[in-house]
Design a protein around this motif. Structure first.
Motif, short mmCIF file in Angstrom:
data_model
loop_
_atom_site.label_atom_id
_atom_site.label_comp_id
_atom_site.label_asym_id
_atom_site.label_seq_id
_atom_site.Cartn_x
_atom_site.Cartn_y
_atom_site.Cartn_z
N MET A 1 -87.95 12.84 47.35
CA MET A 1 -87.12 12.41 46.24
C MET A 1 -86.69 10.97 46.49
SD MET A 1 -85.51 13.58 43.39
CE MET A 1 -85.57 15.33 43.60
N ILE A 2 -86.91 10.13 45.51
CA ILE A 2 -86.52 8.72 45.58
C ILE A 2 -85.26 8.53 44.74
CG2 ILE A 2 -87.20 6.35 45.01
CD1 ILE A 2 -88.93 7.49 47.18
N SER A 3 -84.30 7.77 45.26
CA SER A 3 -83.07 7.45 44.53
C SER A 3 -82.95 5.94 44.36
CB SER A 3 -81.84 7.95 45.28
OG SER A 3 -81.82 9.35 45.33
N ILE A 4 -82.62 5.53 43.16
CA ILE A 4 -82.31 4.14 42.86
C ILE A 4 -80.84 4.14 42.44
CG2 ILE A 4 -82.86 2.13 41.44
CD1 ILE A 4 -85.24 3.10 43.13
N GLU A 5 -80.03 3.29 43.07
CA GLU A 5 -78.60 3.31 42.79
C GLU A 5 -78.07 1.93 42.47
OE1 GLU A 5 -76.17 5.52 45.55
OE2 GLU A 5 -77.89 6.73 46.16
N LEU A 6 -77.15 1.91 41.53
CA LEU A 6 -76.33 0.74 41.25
C LEU A 6 -74.90 1.17 41.55
CD1 LEU A 6 -77.78 -0.33 37.77
CD2 LEU A 6 -78.45 -1.17 40.03
N LYS A 7 -74.19 0.39 42.36
CA LYS A 7 -72.83 0.78 42.76
C LYS A 7 -71.83 -0.32 42.45
CE LYS A 7 -73.93 4.10 46.28
NZ LYS A 7 -73.09 4.99 46.98
N ASP A 8 -70.66 0.12 42.00
CA ASP A 8 -69.54 -0.79 41.74
C ASP A 8 -69.89 -1.94 40.80
OD1 ASP A 8 -67.86 0.73 43.40
OD2 ASP A 8 -68.54 -0.37 45.18
N VAL A 9 -70.68 -1.65 39.78
CA VAL A 9 -71.04 -2.66 38.79
C VAL A 9 -69.90 -2.77 37.78
CG1 VAL A 9 -72.71 -3.30 37.02
CG2 VAL A 9 -73.48 -2.16 39.10
N ARG A 10 -69.52 -3.98 37.44
CA ARG A 10 -68.42 -4.20 36.50
C ARG A 10 -68.91 -4.98 35.29
NH1 ARG A 10 -63.18 -4.49 40.01
NH2 ARG A 10 -63.96 -3.39 41.82
N ILE A 11 -68.51 -4.48 34.12
CA ILE A 11 -68.88 -5.11 32.86
C ILE A 11 -67.66 -5.15 31.95
CG2 ILE A 11 -70.29 -4.87 30.77
CD1 ILE A 11 -72.47 -3.59 32.46
N GLN A 12 -67.40 -6.28 31.36
CA GLN A 12 -66.33 -6.42 30.38
C GLN A 12 -66.87 -5.95 29.03
OE1 GLN A 12 -63.18 -7.34 30.82
NE2 GLN A 12 -62.59 -7.34 28.68
N ASN B 1 -94.81 1.56 39.20
CA ASN B 1 -94.87 2.84 39.92
C ASN B 1 -93.51 3.28 40.47
OD1 ASN B 1 -97.58 3.08 39.46
ND2 ASN B 1 -98.15 2.07 41.35
N THR B 2 -92.50 2.54 40.13
CA THR B 2 -91.15 2.88 40.58
C THR B 2 -90.18 2.59 39.43
OG1 THR B 2 -89.53 2.60 42.36
CG2 THR B 2 -90.74 0.62 41.65
N ILE B 3 -88.91 2.61 39.72
CA ILE B 3 -87.89 2.29 38.73
C ILE B 3 -87.30 0.93 39.06
CG2 ILE B 3 -85.65 2.96 37.80
CD1 ILE B 3 -86.47 5.87 38.35
N ASN B 4 -87.31 0.06 38.10
CA ASN B 4 -86.80 -1.30 38.27
C ASN B 4 -85.29 -1.28 38.11
OD1 ASN B 4 -86.08 -3.98 38.01
ND2 ASN B 4 -87.83 -4.51 36.74
N TYR B 5 -84.56 -1.54 39.18
CA TYR B 5 -83.10 -1.50 39.10
C TYR B 5 -82.54 -2.59 38.18
CZ TYR B 5 -83.07 -5.25 42.59
OH TYR B 5 -83.27 -6.43 43.26
N VAL B 6 -83.26 -3.69 38.02
CA VAL B 6 -82.83 -4.73 37.09
C VAL B 6 -82.91 -4.20 35.66
CG1 VAL B 6 -83.33 -7.03 36.18
CG2 VAL B 6 -83.50 -6.59 38.64
N LYS B 7 -83.96 -3.46 35.37
CA LYS B 7 -84.11 -2.85 34.04
C LYS B 7 -83.00 -1.83 33.79
CE LYS B 7 -86.31 -1.71 30.23
NZ LYS B 7 -86.29 -2.52 29.05
N LEU B 8 -82.64 -1.04 34.81
CA LEU B 8 -81.53 -0.09 34.66
C LEU B 8 -80.25 -0.83 34.29
CD1 LEU B 8 -81.99 2.39 37.65
CD2 LEU B 8 -82.49 2.80 35.23
N TYR B 9 -79.97 -1.90 35.01
CA TYR B 9 -78.78 -2.69 34.72
C TYR B 9 -78.82 -3.23 33.29
CZ TYR B 9 -75.49 -6.50 34.54
OH TYR B 9 -74.49 -7.34 34.13
#
Length: 91
Positions: free
Chosen positions: A1-12, A48-56
């Motif tokens: 199992m592969i995990s992609i994580e974004l943590k403590d991201v802040r958006i106004q 072939n993976t998940i782009n964390y920039v695209k998630l953001y």
């Protein structure tokens, strides 16, 4: 199992039921974890993976549209992530 994580991201952003929320906005902080089974994937291309920039970008883009309820906002973000990455097993 592969995990992609974004943590403590802040958006106004400007979400909520009350006029003051729409006028002044709030800083929203989020964590996002997306998981998938690697299967036979060869991690030689970004496709072939998940782009964390695209998630953001998915989250940031959706946060720009004011919404009365955060539950709806989150649901729509999850739906868009699943649409972009149908092989995801968990968001």
């Amino acid at each position: 199992m592969i995990s992609i994580e974004l943590k403590d991201v802040r958006i106004q952003a400007y979400h909520g039921l009350y006029k003051a929320e729409a006028k002044t906005g709030n800083t929203y902080q989020f964590d996002l974890c997306v998981q998938y089974d690697e299967g036979l994937r060869t991690f030689d291309k970004l496709e072939n993976t998940i782009n964390y920039v695209k998630l953001y970008e998915i989250v940031r883009h959706r946060m720009q549209t004011p919404t009365h309820l955060l539950e709806r906002l989150c649901d729509e973000i999850i739906k868009e992530i699943r649409l972009q990455y149908p092989f995801i097993t968990q968001v």
